[in-house]
Design an enzyme around this catalytic site. Structure first.
Site, PDB file in Angstrom:
ATOM      1  N   THR A  99       0.845  -1.184   0.000  1.00 51.45           N
ATOM      2  CA  THR A  99       0.000   0.000   0.000  1.00 51.45           C
ATOM      3  C   THR A  99       0.878   1.230   0.000  1.00 51.45           C
ATOM      4  O   THR A  99       2.040   1.184   0.413  1.00 51.45           O
ATOM      5  CB  THR A  99      -0.934   0.000   1.225  1.00 51.45           C
ATOM      6  OG1 THR A  99      -1.817   1.110   1.130  1.00 51.45           O
ATOM      7  CG2 THR A  99      -0.140   0.103   2.524  1.00 51.45           C
ATOM      8  N   GLY A 100       0.339   2.325  -0.506  1.00 52.50           N
ATOM      9  CA  GLY A 100       1.132   3.539  -0.537  1.00 52.50           C
ATOM     10  C   GLY A 100       0.384   4.690  -1.139  1.00 52.50           C
ATOM     11  O   GLY A 100      -0.847   4.741  -1.103  1.00 52.50           O
ATOM     12  N   GLY A 101       1.125   5.579  -1.735  1.00 48.50           N
ATOM     13  CA  GLY A 101       0.606   6.876  -2.135  1.00 48.50           C
ATOM     14  C   GLY A 101      -0.433   6.850  -3.218  1.00 48.50           C
ATOM     15  O   GLY A 101      -1.214   7.783  -3.319  1.00 48.50           O
ATOM     16  N   MET A 102      -0.492   5.828  -4.083  1.00 49.17           N
ATOM     17  CA  MET A 102      -1.477   5.845  -5.160  1.00 49.17           C
ATOM     18  C   MET A 102      -2.367   4.612  -5.189  1.00 49.17           C
ATOM     19  O   MET A 102      -3.150   4.452  -6.101  1.00 49.17           O
ATOM     20  CB  MET A 102      -0.795   5.998  -6.528  1.00 49.17           C
ATOM     21  CG  MET A 102      -0.314   7.391  -6.798  1.00 49.17           C
ATOM     22  SD  MET A 102       0.216   7.604  -8.506  1.00 49.17           S
ATOM     23  CE  MET A 102      -1.363   7.439  -9.359  1.00 49.17           C
ATOM     24  N   GLY A 103      -2.275   3.734  -4.218  1.00 50.21           N
ATOM     25  CA  GLY A 103      -3.173   2.591  -4.241  1.00 50.21           C
ATOM     26  C   GLY A 103      -2.772   1.515  -3.259  1.00 50.21           C
ATOM     27  O   GLY A 103      -1.717   1.594  -2.626  1.00 50.21           O
ATOM     28  N   LYS A 120      -6.014  -4.385  -7.452  1.00 48.89           N
ATOM     29  CA  LYS A 120      -5.543  -3.031  -7.161  1.00 48.89           C
ATOM     30  C   LYS A 120      -6.769  -2.160  -6.907  1.00 48.89           C
ATOM     31  O   LYS A 120      -7.690  -2.119  -7.736  1.00 48.89           O
ATOM     32  CB  LYS A 120      -4.735  -2.497  -8.341  1.00 48.89           C
ATOM     33  CG  LYS A 120      -4.050  -1.166  -8.080  1.00 48.89           C
ATOM     34  CD  LYS A 120      -3.144  -0.818  -9.248  1.00 48.89           C
ATOM     35  CE  LYS A 120      -2.364   0.470  -8.989  1.00 48.89           C
ATOM     36  NZ  LYS A 120      -1.458   0.787 -10.107  1.00 48.89           N
ATOM     37  N   ASP A 211       6.502   5.162 -18.051  1.00 49.46           N
ATOM     38  CA  ASP A 211       7.204   4.819 -16.808  1.00 49.46           C
ATOM     39  C   ASP A 211       7.825   3.437 -16.902  1.00 49.46           C
ATOM     40  O   ASP A 211       7.744   2.638 -15.963  1.00 49.46           O
ATOM     41  CB  ASP A 211       6.255   4.896 -15.608  1.00 49.46           C
ATOM     42  CG  ASP A 211       7.015   4.952 -14.273  1.00 49.46           C
ATOM     43  OD1 ASP A 211       8.202   5.350 -14.286  1.00 49.46           O
ATOM     44  OD2 ASP A 211       6.417   4.608 -13.233  1.00 49.46           O
TER      45      ASP A 211
END
Length: 757
Positions: A99-103, A120, A211
């Site tokens: 888990t983190g900043g965008m999902g 996701k 990316d």
């Protein structure tokens, strides 16, 4: 997606290290397409990437997606995430993977298809509305791509818990993980070429990844390479729609995006500047990644203007960085062209770069003849070097021989043939068959060089042993050629595509060609006087083996029968054993009596001292007597003989599980339920591949339902279905039988709690 650092790290100020939010997974652990993967500080210390570790983090696709908070809590509640048992659509959450900043990414279970997936999720909130939109855009972008080297999308939807994408749960790691240890340059190149094909497919579909980096490429347990994380992809303006609806229009083939996104360490200059980009921006990122894998360090350019603008990127790299890992100069030059600062100085496309590298990789290493103006002495010297093989290498890579069986051209033919069928499971088959054949071909080439060096360089093996090792490798190459040819000539035949994974799964072991003890005890090679006839017979047997892949039993019987007579006349037991094995299999496939051929086979294989083929003959004969002729006592009497042959052969798993399965079937036919179940359990324990486990598990579930304990049958069938889906893909027709078995077991189960899917 894997290792997307905007999901795993808070945004660090320029020059400050990013903060890891996850810990590295152990080798071989499942990696979700979307699961954050922490960096390895030790790796970053030994293989410097940049002066700013924050350059490894992916920049989000808008200037402030969190609405000013600086960090999003997405896809999980404040208490730490969705608990196990939570339903997302039809999926049941089992564990949080990252888990983190965008999902947030979870391992989940699909109860309808009895498989594990990666989910996701973005939680619905005003602050994360753009993140939800991005997730849907990612799903649409990935759903447009059907390529063996691109992660597929299973499902997408919106629930009370948020927007979600369901994708495969890849058991393996990322390309970044794989690169932690120095690898031979050919191995590195093979992995990246596979990823490059996926990237080229995205470009052909009008998508720019934006990316690409090693963390965003998955490497599965079977060697498959999958490009992932299209979360910030841009659509070029020569295709309908745009992933950035508010962006100004640009020229066809390019994308004008409204924000800067990507990973600074891999980002093309025009992308970092926010200019119009095209697919060459991905080429830049790809080539920086490939350089890092080949050289152990990312490209490190001089400061702008340090050389007065006189040197191109390629010249600077040749001057400043020694490769150190054996990559050839032509490859480094080609890669360096891909990250030239100016897009026009790069390769015209990813496809052009891949085609150039493929051609050079397969080109024989010959020394050019002397050109006009070179003196007589130079001509003589050049000719001498050519005769001696160049650089005095007595064991060059057998590129020409390998290319006759498996080459980029053959690979492309296979891909076209499977795709042309339009079958829903063709892409899944390609995703499994192509990497497996690539790996087999690479292993064959390495084995060929190793055998040569052992005899001619290290002097640890005799010329006679070299001849036997090469004969063994020749048979493996023939098996590879037969399968590749059958796949390339599929011509819309669904039977070939359906059988492809099993055909590759059954390729003969390359390790056997390095088993010097077994090779020395086998029958000697063909005398020189009979070599021409033996070579011709080998080629005819190769053609007959190709029919086996195509599933043409009548044609196989007609083709192999005269070859058996020729092999007998040659009086060479190994060739006769091979011909008889093909004939016995053809008779069984055609519904004919295979007993005479099998009895002769075990005798001839014993004369050839080919223990593995002896086992093959006995297990087929036991099955023939028990299941086709119902001569159960005779079949049972042969079981100890077959088991003894298996021990002599070293109990290879590929034969051990099959023999145990045959003995289980014989015991079941005799009414010996306990013995049947015990044998079936042994078969499942010995099964060496997911496909073998699927078959063994299905058999065991059937026998448990018949003989007990019946409560174990459904869980075993669930596991068998999962193995079958892993091996064959979610759309393969063989899964229908597994699902039907599971439905039947559940329908007939005694009242009580249903087995967990």
């Amino acid at each position: 997606m894997p290792g997307n650092d905007d999901e795993t790290r808070t945004r660090a100020p320029t020059g400050a290290p990013a903060l890891d939010a996850t810990t590295p997974a152990p080798p071989g652990a499942p990696v979700a397409p979307g699961a954050p993967v922490a960096s390895d500080p030790g790796r970053d210390a030994t293989v410097p990437a940049s002066s700013d570790p924050g350059r490894d983090a992916t920049l989000p696709a808008s200037s402030d997606p969190s609405g000013g908070s600086g960090r999003l809590i997405l896809g999980h509640e404040a208490d730490g995430g969705l608990p196990p048992g939570t339903r997302i659509g039809r999926y049941v959450i089992e564990a949080e993977l990252g888990t983190g900043g965008m999902g947030a990414v979870y391992r989940a279970r699909d109860p309808e298809l009895a498989r594990d997936v990666a989910i996701k999720v973005v939680r619905p909130s005003a602050a994360s509305r753009r993140a939800q939109e991005r997730l849907l855009e990612e799903a649409r972008a990935m759903a447009r791509l059907r390529h063996p080297s691109v992660v597929p999308v299973f499902d997408v939807g919106t629930t009370a818990h948020g927007v979600f994408i369901a994708m495969p749960l890849v058991r393996g790691g990322t390309l970044h993980d794989w690169m932690r240890e120095p690898r031979p340059w050919r191995e590195v190149l093979a992995r990246f070429l596979a990823a490059g094909r996926g990237l080229a497919a995205a470009h052909a579909a009008g998508l720019i990844h934006r990316d690409f980096k090693p963390r965003n490429v998955l490497v599965g347990e079977r060697g498959e390479v999958l490009v992932a994380d299209f979360g910030i992809a841009a659509r070029t303006d020569d295709t309908p729609g745009s992933l950035d609806p508010g962006a100004p229009r640009s020229t066809p083939g390019t994308a004008q995006v409204s924000s800067i996104a990507g990973t600074p360490a891999y980002m093309a200059p025009e992308q970092a500047a926010g200019d119009v980009i095209d697919a060459r921006a991905d080429q830049y990122s790809f080539c920086v990644s490939l350089w890092e894998a080949l050289c152990g360090i990312r490209p490190s350019l001089p400061e702008d203007g340090a050389d007065g603008g006189l040197l191109s990127t390629r010249r600077r790299h040749r001057r400043l960085i020694a490769p150190g890992r054996g990559a050839p100069a032509w490859l480094l030059a080609a890669v360096a062209r891909g990250f030239e600062p100016a897009p026009d100085d790069r390769w015209p496309s990813m496809a052009a770069f891949l085609a150039h590298v493929e051609r050079r990789r397969r080109r024989p290493q010959l020394i050019a003849a002397a050109t006009a103006g070179v003196g007589v002495l130079g001509v003589v010297l050049a000719a001498t070097l050519v005769v001696r093989g160049g650089d005095d290498d007595p064991c060059p890579a057998p590129r020409a021989r390998l290319a006759a069986a498996w080459s980029p051209a053959v690979r492309a033919r296979v891909e076209r043939a499977f795709t042309a069928t339009g079958l829903p499971f063709a892409a899944d088959a390609l995703a499994r068959v192509l990497p497996a054949l690539d790996a087999y071909a690479d292993g064959w080439g390495q084995g060929h060089v190793a055998a040569c060096r052992a005899a001619r360089v290290e002097r640890t093996q005799s010329p006679a042993l070299l001849e036997r090792r090469m004969a063994c490798l020749d048979r493996r190459l023939a098996a590879l050629r037969a399968r590749a040819q059958a796949f390339a000539d599929a011509d819309g035949d669904p039977a070939v595509v359906a059988a492809a994974v099993a055909a590759v799964d059954e390729l003969p072991s390359l390790a056997a060609c390095a088993d010097t003890e077994a090779l020395l005890t086998s029958t000697a090679t063909v005398p020189a006087a009979a070599r021409a006839e033996a070579d011709e017979l080998e080629r005819a047997l190769d053609d007959a083996a190709a029919l086996e892949v195509r599933g043409e039993p009548t044609a196989r019987v007609a083709a192999v029968t005269p070859l058996v007579g020729r092999a007998r006349a040659l009086a060479h037991p190994p060739l006769a054993a091979r011909a008889l094995l093909l004939l016995a299999r053809a008779h069984r496939a055609a519904g004919l009596d295979a007993e005479p051929a099998l009895r002769e086979l075990v005798q001839v294989a014993a004369e050839a001292r080919d223990d593995a083929t002896v086992v093959e003959g006995w297990l087929l004969l036991v099955d023939e007597l028990a299941t086709r002729h119902a001569r159960l006592n005779e079949a049972r009497a042969l079981e100890p003989v077959a088991e003894a042959a298996l021990v002599r052969a070293g109990s290879p798993p590929a034969l051990a599980w099959r023999l145990a399965a045959v003995l289980a079937a014989r015991a079941h036919a005799s009414g010996d339920g306990n013995r049947a179940v015990d044998r079936a359990r042994a078969a499942l324990a010995a099964a060496p591949t997911p496909l073998a486990r699927a078959r063994a598990g299905r058999d065991l579930a059937r026998l448990l339902a018949a003989h007990g304990p019946t409560a174990e049958a459904a869980p075993v069938a669930v596991a068998a279905l999962a193995d079958a889906e892993q091996a064959l893909g979610p759309h393969h027709p063989d899964l229908a039988a597994h699902r039907a078995q599971l439905d039947e077991l559940r329908a007939t189960a005694a009242p009580g709690p249903e087995p967990a899917p």
